[in-house]
Scaffold this motif. Structure first.
Motif, PDB file in Angstrom:
ATOM      1  N   ASN A 128       0.817  -1.143  -0.053  1.00  0.00           N
ATOM      2  CA  ASN A 128       0.027  -0.119  -0.041  1.00  0.00           C
ATOM      3  C   ASN A 128       0.920   1.149  -0.068  1.00  0.00           C
ATOM      4  O   ASN A 128       2.079   1.343   0.101  1.00  0.00           O
ATOM      5  N   SER A 129       0.139   2.294  -0.095  1.00  0.00           N
ATOM      6  CA  SER A 129       0.964   3.670  -0.118  1.00  0.00           C
ATOM      7  C   SER A 129       1.386   4.281   1.330  1.00  0.00           C
ATOM      8  O   SER A 129       1.826   5.099   1.264  1.00  0.00           O
ATOM      9  N   SER A 130       1.089   3.459   2.087  1.00  0.00           N
ATOM     10  CA  SER A 130       1.471   3.568   3.560  1.00  0.00           C
ATOM     11  C   SER A 130       2.643   3.016   4.203  1.00  0.00           C
ATOM     12  O   SER A 130       3.080   3.297   5.363  1.00  0.00           O
ATOM     13  N   SER A 131       3.467   2.417   3.445  1.00  0.00           N
ATOM     14  CA  SER A 131       4.603   1.671   3.860  1.00  0.00           C
ATOM     15  C   SER A 131       5.749   1.569   2.565  1.00  0.00           C
ATOM     16  O   SER A 131       5.013   1.644   1.512  1.00  0.00           O
ATOM     17  N   TRP A 132       6.921   1.774   3.059  1.00  0.00           N
ATOM     18  CA  TRP A 132       8.145   1.659   2.079  1.00  0.00           C
ATOM     19  C   TRP A 132       9.001   0.654   2.823  1.00  0.00           C
ATOM     20  O   TRP A 132       9.647   0.694   3.729  1.00  0.00           O
ATOM     21  N   VAL A 133       9.466  -0.338   1.819  1.00  0.00           N
ATOM     22  CA  VAL A 133      10.104  -1.677   2.343  1.00  0.00           C
ATOM     23  C   VAL A 133      11.275  -1.885   1.396  1.00  0.00           C
ATOM     24  O   VAL A 133      11.132  -1.672  -0.028  1.00  0.00           O
ATOM     25  N   PHE A 134      12.203  -2.627   1.783  1.00  0.00           N
ATOM     26  CA  PHE A 134      13.303  -3.356   0.987  1.00  0.00           C
ATOM     27  C   PHE A 134      12.949  -4.694   1.482  1.00  0.00           C
ATOM     28  O   PHE A 134      12.844  -5.312   2.611  1.00  0.00           O
ATOM     29  N   GLY A 135      13.001  -5.625   0.346  1.00  0.00           N
ATOM     30  CA  GLY A 135      12.673  -6.965   0.632  1.00  0.00           C
ATOM     31  C   GLY A 135      13.802  -8.120   0.042  1.00  0.00           C
ATOM     32  O   GLY A 135      14.358  -7.651  -0.718  1.00  0.00           O
ATOM     33  N   TYR A 136      13.696  -9.267   0.575  1.00  0.00           N
ATOM     34  CA  TYR A 136      14.524 -10.485  -0.180  1.00  0.00           C
ATOM     35  C   TYR A 136      13.574 -11.551  -0.200  1.00  0.00           C
ATOM     36  O   TYR A 136      12.833 -12.162   0.936  1.00  0.00           O
ATOM     37  N   ALA A 137      13.461 -12.275  -1.285  1.00  0.00           N
ATOM     38  CA  ALA A 137      12.804 -13.605  -1.639  1.00  0.00           C
ATOM     39  C   ALA A 137      13.163 -13.998  -3.013  1.00  0.00           C
ATOM     40  O   ALA A 137      13.677 -13.542  -3.782  1.00  0.00           O
ATOM     41  N   SER A 146       3.155   0.524  -2.498  1.00  0.00           N
ATOM     42  CA  SER A 146       2.069   0.735  -3.254  1.00  0.00           C
ATOM     43  C   SER A 146       1.968  -0.561  -4.055  1.00  0.00           C
ATOM     44  O   SER A 146       1.417  -0.364  -5.450  1.00  0.00           O
ATOM     45  N   ASN A 147       2.564  -1.606  -3.810  1.00  0.00           N
ATOM     46  CA  ASN A 147       2.275  -2.899  -4.369  1.00  0.00           C
ATOM     47  C   ASN A 147       3.195  -2.880  -5.760  1.00  0.00           C
ATOM     48  O   ASN A 147       2.846  -3.794  -6.693  1.00  0.00           O
ATOM     49  N   LYS A 148       4.081  -1.948  -5.841  1.00  0.00           N
ATOM     50  CA  LYS A 148       4.956  -2.097  -6.990  1.00  0.00           C
ATOM     51  C   LYS A 148       6.504  -2.383  -6.666  1.00  0.00           C
ATOM     52  O   LYS A 148       7.023  -1.843  -5.605  1.00  0.00           O
ATOM     53  N   ILE A 149       6.882  -3.231  -7.237  1.00  0.00           N
ATOM     54  CA  ILE A 149       8.268  -3.838  -7.178  1.00  0.00           C
ATOM     55  C   ILE A 149       9.510  -3.388  -7.998  1.00  0.00           C
ATOM     56  O   ILE A 149       8.974  -3.405  -9.008  1.00  0.00           O
ATOM     57  N   VAL A 150      10.497  -3.013  -7.550  1.00  0.00           N
ATOM     58  CA  VAL A 150      11.674  -2.624  -8.482  1.00  0.00           C
ATOM     59  C   VAL A 150      12.956  -3.473  -8.014  1.00  0.00           C
ATOM     60  O   VAL A 150      13.059  -3.153  -6.561  1.00  0.00           O
TER      61      VAL A 150
END
Length: 218
Positions: A128-137, A146-150
């Motif tokens: 969502n537009s209320s969170s900003w994260v770095f992920g690993y998978a 916002s459900n968009k992945i880079v």
């Protein structure tokens, strides 16, 4: 609420590559006083933790439990994430620059970043537009909001990673803790109170807060 394995994977892998996520190379009542300076000190907030997550090491670490086998004993409450394996930090952030680190060597699927304190407990961080994260998978790094992945061009997985937040500048940065270098930056417009946010679907994470910002970054 038990999450079907397929549903959990959809959350972890949801999103599409999008240019609207500005990336450059380089709620729970968070009950401590609002932080505007440096040396952010926080613990994980058990009241927000999803039923598949258990906290330990005086609430500085979190472990993922197999759903249905050993869920946390924290009773259901309005602050708790109900559908996704997410937990918040217990410190509010309304300004300033803040740096913390996370030991990630014992997990293969996780998300690290920040979220608005009042983010919906029905959502997963990054979707969502209320969170900003770095992920690993799936052995790959990515930035997400916002459900968009880079994709993040980081080879391998270090044992420990740094997170640098500059509230006024609108920057959330992934740090190489050994080189004291910025790996990736997310640009955003933070408009309300934030707190550290974590998603975990495998193994465990250990947080390290109250740290000085690495030199030479400002």
């Amino acid at each position: 609420m038990a999450i079907p394995v397929k549903a959990a994977r959809l959350c972890r892998l949801a999103g599409r590559t999008g240019t609207s996520l500005s990336v450059t190379h380089r709620p729970r009542r968070c009950y401590l006083s609002t932080s505007t300076g440096n040396n952010l000190q926080f613990r994980l907030d058990e009241l927000t933790a999803h039923s598949s997550l258990d906290l330990f090491k005086k609430n500085t670490a979190v472990i993922y439990r197999m759903l249905g086998l050993d869920p946390t004993h924290v009773p259901s409450n309005p602050e708790r994430f109900r559908d996704w394996a997410v937990v918040f930090g217990d410190e509010k952030i309304s300004g300033g620059r803040h740096y913390w680190e996370v030991t990630v060597k014992k997990s293969q699927e996780f998300r690290l970043g920040v979220a608005e304190v009042l983010m919906s407990r029905e959502d997963c961080v990054g979707t969502n537009s209320s969170s900003w994260v770095f992920g690993y998978a799936q052995r790959k790094w990515f930035a997400m909001t916002s459900n968009k992945i880079v994709p993040v061009a980081l080879v391998g997985k270090p044992e420990r990673i740094g997170i640098l937040l500059d509230y006024e500048a609108g920057l959330l940065e992934l740090m190489d803790v050994e080189k004291h270098a910025i790996i990736y930056s997310i640009r955003a417009q933070f408009k309300t109170t934030l707190c550290p946010a974590f998603g975990l679907w495998d193994g465990e994470l250990l947080t390290h807060s109250g740290l000085e910002e690495p030199e030479g970054l400002k």
